[in-house]
Design an enzyme around this catalytic site. Structure first.
Site, PDB file in Angstrom:
ATOM      1  N   ARG A 140     -32.648 -25.861 -51.908  1.00  0.00           N
ATOM      2  CA  ARG A 140     -33.792 -24.962 -51.967  1.00  0.00           C
ATOM      3  C   ARG A 140     -34.824 -25.541 -52.928  1.00  0.00           C
ATOM      4  O   ARG A 140     -34.493 -26.267 -53.877  1.00  0.00           O
ATOM      5  CB  ARG A 140     -33.380 -23.561 -52.419  1.00  0.00           C
ATOM      6  CG  ARG A 140     -32.813 -23.511 -53.821  1.00  0.00           C
ATOM      7  CD  ARG A 140     -32.304 -22.117 -54.158  1.00  0.00           C
ATOM      8  NE  ARG A 140     -31.835 -22.060 -55.542  1.00  0.00           N
ATOM      9  CZ  ARG A 140     -32.600 -21.762 -56.588  1.00  0.00           C
ATOM     10  NH1 ARG A 140     -33.895 -21.487 -56.395  1.00  0.00           N
ATOM     11  NH2 ARG A 140     -32.114 -21.715 -57.803  1.00  0.00           N
ATOM     12  N   THR A 188     -30.731 -28.836 -45.264  1.00  0.00           N
ATOM     13  CA  THR A 188     -30.583 -28.310 -43.907  1.00  0.00           C
ATOM     14  C   THR A 188     -31.918 -27.916 -43.293  1.00  0.00           C
ATOM     15  O   THR A 188     -31.978 -27.646 -42.094  1.00  0.00           O
ATOM     16  CB  THR A 188     -29.661 -27.077 -43.907  1.00  0.00           C
ATOM     17  OG1 THR A 188     -30.235 -26.058 -44.738  1.00  0.00           O
ATOM     18  CG2 THR A 188     -28.273 -27.442 -44.439  1.00  0.00           C
ATOM     19  N   LYS A 189     -32.978 -27.838 -44.110  1.00  0.00           N
ATOM     20  CA  LYS A 189     -34.314 -27.466 -43.631  1.00  0.00           C
ATOM     21  C   LYS A 189     -35.341 -28.433 -44.205  1.00  0.00           C
ATOM     22  O   LYS A 189     -35.124 -29.035 -45.266  1.00  0.00           O
ATOM     23  CB  LYS A 189     -34.653 -26.033 -44.052  1.00  0.00           C
ATOM     24  CG  LYS A 189     -33.738 -24.988 -43.442  1.00  0.00           C
ATOM     25  CD  LYS A 189     -34.138 -23.594 -43.894  1.00  0.00           C
ATOM     26  CE  LYS A 189     -33.219 -22.539 -43.277  1.00  0.00           C
ATOM     27  NZ  LYS A 189     -33.578 -21.168 -43.735  1.00  0.00           N
ATOM     28  N   ALA A 218     -29.397 -34.754 -56.832  1.00  0.00           N
ATOM     29  CA  ALA A 218     -28.065 -35.295 -56.574  1.00  0.00           C
ATOM     30  C   ALA A 218     -27.156 -34.216 -55.998  1.00  0.00           C
ATOM     31  O   ALA A 218     -27.148 -33.073 -56.455  1.00  0.00           O
ATOM     32  CB  ALA A 218     -27.475 -35.850 -57.859  1.00  0.00           C
ATOM     33  N   HIS A 266     -22.254 -31.386 -33.054  1.00  0.00           N
ATOM     34  CA  HIS A 266     -21.600 -30.974 -31.813  1.00  0.00           C
ATOM     35  C   HIS A 266     -21.884 -29.507 -31.535  1.00  0.00           C
ATOM     36  O   HIS A 266     -21.894 -28.673 -32.448  1.00  0.00           O
ATOM     37  CB  HIS A 266     -20.080 -31.161 -31.918  1.00  0.00           C
ATOM     38  CG  HIS A 266     -19.637 -32.583 -31.810  1.00  0.00           C
ATOM     39  ND1 HIS A 266     -19.364 -33.199 -30.612  1.00  0.00           N
ATOM     40  CD2 HIS A 266     -19.423 -33.515 -32.765  1.00  0.00           C
ATOM     41  CE1 HIS A 266     -18.993 -34.443 -30.833  1.00  0.00           C
ATOM     42  NE2 HIS A 266     -19.025 -34.660 -32.123  1.00  0.00           N
TER      43      HIS A 266
END
Length: 212
Positions: A196, A181-182, A176, A129
């Protein structure tokens, strides 16, 4: 000679196959669909040969987008998995596997390649959102979507979260509990929150290369 219960069970399975073939967009040969599977908007759901779907899984193809929900040959969907197309689409390539209690939101489009292993309780999300304004509720602000692409031969560990706009390159491993996010490059090993890259697969047995 089969007993009465066996005959009743076989009859029920036969009727279920007739129902699936009449209502699903496509039903391949040798599919195994456990009791309690919930197909919603079944005409937009396409199952390839040898697909297996575990108990209490839900496939909701509430979309006009092609191809809806499409599971390739030999795909295995475990118990209580939820796949929601949500105006987008979800596709899984041949021999890919979703562990128990996985959740897939297809709003922005989810493309999963071949031989992908997704461990249980993992979430794949393509929607968020807008939240810049404070004068109106977040619930009244625009919905944002971006696709997720998971290329061939990716392994995702238990309880991972794959967020919108991410591509996982071929042969990558996600640890796990990681929150991705990238995008992750091919053959990379990524762990943590946010995830990472900590190493790369070299192709040599037993040898991993640490990330710089």
């Amino acid at each position: 000679m089969p007993g009465p219960l066996s005959i009743v069970r076989q009859a029920r399975e036969g009727w279920r196959r007739v129902w699936y073939r009449a209502r699903l967009g496509a039903l391949g040969t040798d599919c195994h669909i456990d009791p309690g599977v919930n197909f919603q908007y079944p005409g937009r759901i396409h199952l390839g040969d040898g697909v297996g779907i575990g108990r209490n899984a839900t496939l909701r193809a509430n979309t006009e987008a092609n191809p809806g929900i499409r599971l390739g040959k030999g795909v295995n969907i475990n118990d209580a998995v939820v796949i929601n197309a949500n105006r987008g689409f979800v596709t899984l390539g041949e021999r890919s596997w979703l562990g128990p209690f996985c959740l897939v939101y297809g709003n922005g489009g989810v493309t999963i390649g071949r031989n992908v292993l997704v461990a249980g309780h993992t979430t794949i999300n393509t929607v968020s959102h807008a939240a810049e304004r404070c004068d109106i509720p977040i619930n009244d602000q625009p919905v944002l979507t971006d696709p997720v692409v998971i290329e061939d031969d990716v392994w995702i560990g238990l309880n991972a979260v794959i967020l919108q706009g991410v591509t996982l390159g071929q042969g990558a491993i996600i640890g796990a509990g990681a929150v991705v996010t990238k995008s992750i490059t091919p053959r990379s090993i990524a762990v943590g929150v946010p995830a990472r890259v900590v190493g790369r697969r070299t192709g040599a047995p037993g040898i991993l290369e640490e990330a710089p």
